[in-house]
Design a protein around this motif. Structure first.
Motif, PDB file in Angstrom:
ATOM      1  N   VAL A   1       3.386   4.019 -26.460  1.00  0.00           N
ATOM      2  CA  VAL A   1       3.522   2.638 -25.997  1.00  0.00           C
ATOM      3  C   VAL A   1       4.092   1.753 -27.099  1.00  0.00           C
ATOM      4  CG1 VAL A   1       2.224   0.618 -25.221  1.00  0.00           C
ATOM      5  CG2 VAL A   1       1.725   2.865 -24.258  1.00  0.00           C
ATOM      6  N   GLN A   2       3.777   2.083 -28.343  1.00  0.00           N
ATOM      7  CA  GLN A   2       4.306   1.317 -29.475  1.00  0.00           C
ATOM      8  C   GLN A   2       5.732   1.714 -29.825  1.00  0.00           C
ATOM      9  OE1 GLN A   2       1.438   2.085 -32.568  1.00  0.00           O
ATOM     10  NE2 GLN A   2      -0.103   0.697 -31.705  1.00  0.00           N
ATOM     11  N   GLY A   3       6.265   2.733 -29.144  1.00  0.00           N
ATOM     12  CA  GLY A   3       7.621   3.187 -29.417  1.00  0.00           C
ATOM     13  C   GLY A   3       7.749   4.083 -30.628  1.00  0.00           C
ATOM     14  N   GLN A   4       6.635   4.604 -31.126  1.00  0.00           N
ATOM     15  CA  GLN A   4       6.652   5.483 -32.293  1.00  0.00           C
ATOM     16  C   GLN A   4       6.608   6.945 -31.849  1.00  0.00           C
ATOM     17  OE1 GLN A   4       4.035   4.200 -35.582  1.00  0.00           O
ATOM     18  NE2 GLN A   4       3.543   2.388 -34.374  1.00  0.00           N
ATOM     19  N   ASP A   5       7.683   7.385 -31.217  1.00  0.00           N
ATOM     20  CA  ASP A   5       7.719   8.738 -30.670  1.00  0.00           C
ATOM     21  C   ASP A   5       7.565   9.839 -31.726  1.00  0.00           C
ATOM     22  OD1 ASP A   5       8.033   7.840 -28.026  1.00  0.00           O
ATOM     23  OD2 ASP A   5      10.174   7.561 -28.314  1.00  0.00           O
TER      24      ASP A   5
ATOM     25  N   ARG B   1       4.017  14.423 -24.702  1.00  0.00           N
ATOM     26  CA  ARG B   1       4.934  15.007 -25.677  1.00  0.00           C
ATOM     27  C   ARG B   1       6.337  15.159 -25.095  1.00  0.00           C
ATOM     28  NH1 ARG B   1       0.728  19.691 -27.799  1.00  0.00           N
ATOM     29  NH2 ARG B   1      -0.121  18.520 -29.581  1.00  0.00           N
ATOM     30  N   VAL B   2       6.418  15.581 -23.854  1.00  0.00           N
ATOM     31  CA  VAL B   2       7.723  15.725 -23.208  1.00  0.00           C
ATOM     32  C   VAL B   2       8.430  14.372 -23.142  1.00  0.00           C
ATOM     33  CG1 VAL B   2       8.884  16.290 -21.041  1.00  0.00           C
ATOM     34  CG2 VAL B   2       7.055  17.767 -21.886  1.00  0.00           C
ATOM     35  N   PHE B   3       7.692  13.340 -22.808  1.00  0.00           N
ATOM     36  CA  PHE B   3       8.279  12.008 -22.717  1.00  0.00           C
ATOM     37  C   PHE B   3       8.792  11.539 -24.075  1.00  0.00           C
ATOM     38  CE2 PHE B   3       7.580   7.273 -22.447  1.00  0.00           C
ATOM     39  CZ  PHE B   3       8.696   7.030 -21.655  1.00  0.00           C
ATOM     40  N   ALA B   4       7.994  11.782 -25.126  1.00  0.00           N
ATOM     41  CA  ALA B   4       8.424  11.395 -26.474  1.00  0.00           C
ATOM     42  C   ALA B   4       9.686  12.162 -26.874  1.00  0.00           C
ATOM     43  CB  ALA B   4       7.302  11.652 -27.477  1.00  0.00           C
ATOM     44  N   LEU B   5       9.756  13.441 -26.525  1.00  0.00           N
ATOM     45  CA  LEU B   5      10.962  14.216 -26.812  1.00  0.00           C
ATOM     46  C   LEU B   5      12.151  13.694 -26.020  1.00  0.00           C
ATOM     47  CD1 LEU B   5       9.514  17.856 -26.799  1.00  0.00           C
ATOM     48  CD2 LEU B   5      10.424  16.630 -28.778  1.00  0.00           C
ATOM     49  N   GLY B   6      11.909  13.345 -24.753  1.00  0.00           N
ATOM     50  CA  GLY B   6      12.987  12.869 -23.905  1.00  0.00           C
ATOM     51  C   GLY B   6      13.600  11.584 -24.421  1.00  0.00           C
TER      52      GLY B   6
ATOM     53  N   LYS C   1       9.866   3.979 -15.425  1.00  0.00           N
ATOM     54  CA  LYS C   1      10.977   3.068 -15.702  1.00  0.00           C
ATOM     55  C   LYS C   1      12.051   3.786 -16.519  1.00  0.00           C
ATOM     56  CE  LYS C   1      12.090  -1.352 -17.912  1.00  0.00           C
ATOM     57  NZ  LYS C   1      11.533  -2.520 -18.662  1.00  0.00           N
ATOM     58  N   THR C   2      11.616   4.644 -17.421  1.00  0.00           N
ATOM     59  CA  THR C   2      12.558   5.351 -18.288  1.00  0.00           C
ATOM     60  C   THR C   2      13.368   6.391 -17.526  1.00  0.00           C
ATOM     61  OG1 THR C   2      11.090   5.017 -20.189  1.00  0.00           O
ATOM     62  CG2 THR C   2      12.776   6.722 -20.397  1.00  0.00           C
ATOM     63  N   VAL C   3      12.702   7.127 -16.609  1.00  0.00           N
ATOM     64  CA  VAL C   3      13.431   8.167 -15.864  1.00  0.00           C
ATOM     65  C   VAL C   3      14.190   7.582 -14.678  1.00  0.00           C
ATOM     66  CG1 VAL C   3      11.851   9.977 -16.592  1.00  0.00           C
ATOM     67  CG2 VAL C   3      11.422   8.773 -14.431  1.00  0.00           C
ATOM     68  N   GLY C   4      13.787   6.396 -14.204  1.00  0.00           N
ATOM     69  CA  GLY C   4      14.549   5.723 -13.157  1.00  0.00           C
ATOM     70  C   GLY C   4      14.005   5.806 -11.756  1.00  0.00           C
ATOM     71  N   GLY C   5      12.745   6.213 -11.586  1.00  0.00           N
ATOM     72  CA  GLY C   5      12.192   6.249 -10.235  1.00  0.00           C
ATOM     73  C   GLY C   5      10.792   6.827 -10.200  1.00  0.00           C
ATOM     74  N   ARG C   6      10.133   6.641  -9.050  1.00  0.00           N
ATOM     75  CA  ARG C   6       8.778   7.143  -8.829  1.00  0.00           C
ATOM     76  C   ARG C   6       8.762   8.122  -7.664  1.00  0.00           C
ATOM     77  NH1 ARG C   6       4.149   4.477 -10.645  1.00  0.00           N
ATOM     78  NH2 ARG C   6       4.545   2.714 -12.046  1.00  0.00           N
ATOM     79  N   PRO C   7       7.832   9.072  -7.664  1.00  0.00           N
ATOM     80  CA  PRO C   7       7.718   9.989  -6.525  1.00  0.00           C
ATOM     81  C   PRO C   7       7.017   9.322  -5.347  1.00  0.00           C
ATOM     82  CG  PRO C   7       6.021  10.478  -8.126  1.00  0.00           C
ATOM     83  CD  PRO C   7       6.884   9.392  -8.734  1.00  0.00           C
ATOM     84  N   GLY C   8       7.281   9.806  -4.156  1.00  0.00           N
ATOM     85  CA  GLY C   8       6.575   9.323  -2.986  1.00  0.00           C
ATOM     86  C   GLY C   8       5.133   9.793  -2.990  1.00  0.00           C
TER      87      GLY C   8
ATOM     88  N   HIS D   1      -3.899   2.235 -22.885  1.00  0.00           N
ATOM     89  CA  HIS D   1      -2.472   1.931 -22.905  1.00  0.00           C
ATOM     90  C   HIS D   1      -1.829   2.592 -21.683  1.00  0.00           C
ATOM     91  CE1 HIS D   1      -3.053   0.590 -27.044  1.00  0.00           C
ATOM     92  NE2 HIS D   1      -3.707   1.706 -27.243  1.00  0.00           N
ATOM     93  N   ASP D   2      -1.320   1.785 -20.781  1.00  0.00           N
ATOM     94  CA  ASP D   2      -0.718   2.302 -19.554  1.00  0.00           C
ATOM     95  C   ASP D   2       0.722   2.726 -19.842  1.00  0.00           C
ATOM     96  OD1 ASP D   2       0.035   2.969 -17.038  1.00  0.00           O
ATOM     97  OD2 ASP D   2       0.117   0.919 -16.272  1.00  0.00           O
ATOM     98  N   TRP D   3       0.943   4.018 -19.879  1.00  0.00           N
ATOM     99  CA  TRP D   3       2.282   4.515 -20.154  1.00  0.00           C
ATOM    100  C   TRP D   3       2.972   5.043 -18.893  1.00  0.00           C
ATOM    101  CZ3 TRP D   3       4.146   9.781 -20.364  1.00  0.00           C
ATOM    102  CH2 TRP D   3       3.224  10.723 -19.915  1.00  0.00           C
ATOM    103  N   ILE D   4       2.265   5.060 -17.765  1.00  0.00           N
ATOM    104  CA  ILE D   4       2.854   5.577 -16.524  1.00  0.00           C
ATOM    105  C   ILE D   4       4.047   4.732 -16.097  1.00  0.00           C
ATOM    106  CG2 ILE D   4       2.414   6.122 -14.128  1.00  0.00           C
ATOM    107  CD1 ILE D   4       0.962   7.946 -15.949  1.00  0.00           C
ATOM    108  N   SER D   5       3.871   3.413 -16.091  1.00  0.00           N
ATOM    109  CA  SER D   5       4.967   2.528 -15.690  1.00  0.00           C
ATOM    110  C   SER D   5       6.159   2.692 -16.625  1.00  0.00           C
ATOM    111  CB  SER D   5       4.495   1.072 -15.689  1.00  0.00           C
ATOM    112  OG  SER D   5       3.437   0.885 -14.771  1.00  0.00           O
ATOM    113  N   LEU D   6       5.868   2.834 -17.910  1.00  0.00           N
ATOM    114  CA  LEU D   6       6.934   3.038 -18.894  1.00  0.00           C
ATOM    115  C   LEU D   6       7.682   4.331 -18.623  1.00  0.00           C
ATOM    116  CD1 LEU D   6       8.352   2.144 -21.504  1.00  0.00           C
ATOM    117  CD2 LEU D   6       6.547   3.335 -22.776  1.00  0.00           C
ATOM    118  N   PHE D   7       6.953   5.363 -18.253  1.00  0.00           N
ATOM    119  CA  PHE D   7       7.579   6.659 -17.975  1.00  0.00           C
ATOM    120  C   PHE D   7       8.540   6.563 -16.790  1.00  0.00           C
ATOM    121  CE2 PHE D   7       7.554  10.400 -15.232  1.00  0.00           C
ATOM    122  CZ  PHE D   7       8.134  11.335 -16.074  1.00  0.00           C
TER     123      PHE D   7
END
Length: 389
Positions: A183-187, A208-213, A253-260, A245-251
């Motif tokens: 959340v702090q951007g320190q991947d 970890r996958v998100f930080a790598l991405g 937003k980064t990939v560009g969409g949410r699942p149904g 720290h809510d990182w779901i919304s950040l995730f």
């Protein structure tokens, strides 16, 4: 008069030394080791209305626990040899505070083992009863050291009780620390959390996958970390919203969409996502990695040219997958030649054939090739195949 003055001075020494050790242990235990746990606990208890400050929180809790010790010391007149038993109620309260964890419904529960908690309480009561039958000697001086070493021993045992009964689960603390860094951007810092440990759950894997991405390192470094959940480990579970720290919304937003709501398969979600105009470039690598984690090399080879042009630099694990695909197909649909990668793949396969037992083969290959896609493809058993997104 001399003896009374001597005993008062001895009492001050024991109180000062033991109190200082208690304050140092509690403060650093709270500030260094349990700060993220307490932040999550406060977030849950306040329904997200307050924010925990590690420094102020450690200071305030330490002060309150010290005041509790002073109160208990006034209630029970412990002999100097057993003075530190007055700290035990504070230690039990600390155990409770550092055992507050989220449950599956997003509420809180205690992770403490109640059987050991009751046993510790009973043992303290018995020790208190026994200590009161051995009062300080009124005649003669007692050496300060002879009184201190007993208190040091009992204080160390109480600290062990705190460490043993509080929540010190490695993976849980890895997740709390990693999500804070994300959340702090320190991947890079997030990727260093628990990097030498083979323990991981789905939430930590997704972090970890998100930080790598976000660092464009999925194709280069994905299999340097344990992958126990297949493609499901790429996507955070809904329970991840319980953290401070809510990182779901950040995730999303980064990939560009949410699942149904009814879409539970991570690979299918990513396939639909990359077709959406809102999809970001990171989602392309997510889909390619999903195919690799599913061991679906045909789909991987089919999609790779869509995102990597001929002659472009291909990440390490994509090259390993292509070499494996070439080795498994007599007439591959995508021609890819890399003599170095082909040689390394042959060495990997030859090394594994030295061991007839599958378990031994897996363990030996992990030592030499555990960070390759090939080891994952042949030996990694997924812990979870399907799970809610």
């Amino acid at each position: 008069m001399y003896e009374s003055t001597y005993m008062k001075r001895t009492a001050r020494i024991i109180s000062g030394v033991c109190g200082s050790l208690f304050i140092l242990f509690i403060f650093f235990y709270l500030f260094v080791m349990q700060a993220d746990l307490l932040a999550t606990a406060q977030h849950l208890l306040s329904k997200g209305q307050t924010v925990y400050s590690p420094l102020w929180g450690a200071c305030i809790i330490t002060l309150l626990l010290l005041l509790l010790q002073v109160l208990f010391r006034r209630l029970v007149a412990y002999p100097l040899r057993f003075y530190v038993l007055s700290y035990f109620p504070s230690c039990l309260v600390l155990v409770m505070l550092t055992s507050i964890v989220p449950d599956r419904d997003g509420d809180v529960c205690f992770s403490v083992n109640w059987i050991w908690f009751v046993i510790s309480f009973v043992l303290h009561a018995l020790l208190t009863w026994a200590s009161l039958h051995f009062p300080d000697r009124n005649n003669g001086k007692q050496r300060v050291f002879s009184l201190l070493w007993v208190n040091f021993l009992l204080l160390a045992l109480q600290f062990c009780v705190v460490g043993g009964m509080s929540n010190t689960n490695d993976v849980y603390h890895y997740k709390l620390r990693a999500v804070r860094y994300i959340v702090q951007g320190q991947d890079p810092m997030a990727l260093q959390v628990g990097v030498k440990s083979l323990d991981a759950d789905r939430s930590l894997t997704a972090m970890r996958v998100f930080a790598l991405g976000r660092q464009n390192q999925l194709g280069e470094s994905l299999f340097e970390y344990p992958q126990y959940y297949g493609s499901q480990g790429l996507i955070p579970a809904s329970s991840d919203t319980i953290y401070a720290h809510d990182w779901i919304s950040l995730f999303y937003k980064t990939v560009g969409g949410r699942p149904g709501k009814d879409l539970r398969n991570a690979t299918r979600f990513l396939e639909l996502l990359v077709q959406s105009p809102s999809a970001t470039p990171i989602s392309h690598d997510y889909l390619l990695c999903a195919y690799l984690l599913d061991r679906n090399l045909d789909a991987f080879v089919r999609m790779l040219p869509c995102y990597y042009e001929a002659g472009a630099r291909i990440p390490r694990y994509y090259k390993e997958a292509l070499a494996l695909y070439e080795n498994l197909h007599e007439t591959p649909s995508l021609a890819y030649k890399d003599s170095i990668m082909e040689t390394e793949l042959k060495d990997f396969l030859a090394y594994g054939m030295q061991y007839s037992d599958l378990t031994e083969r897996s363990n030996q290959c992990r030592r030499m090739y555990g960070d390759t896609y090939w080891w994952y493809y042949y030996y990694q058993l997924d812990s979870v195949c399907e799970s809610d997104l």
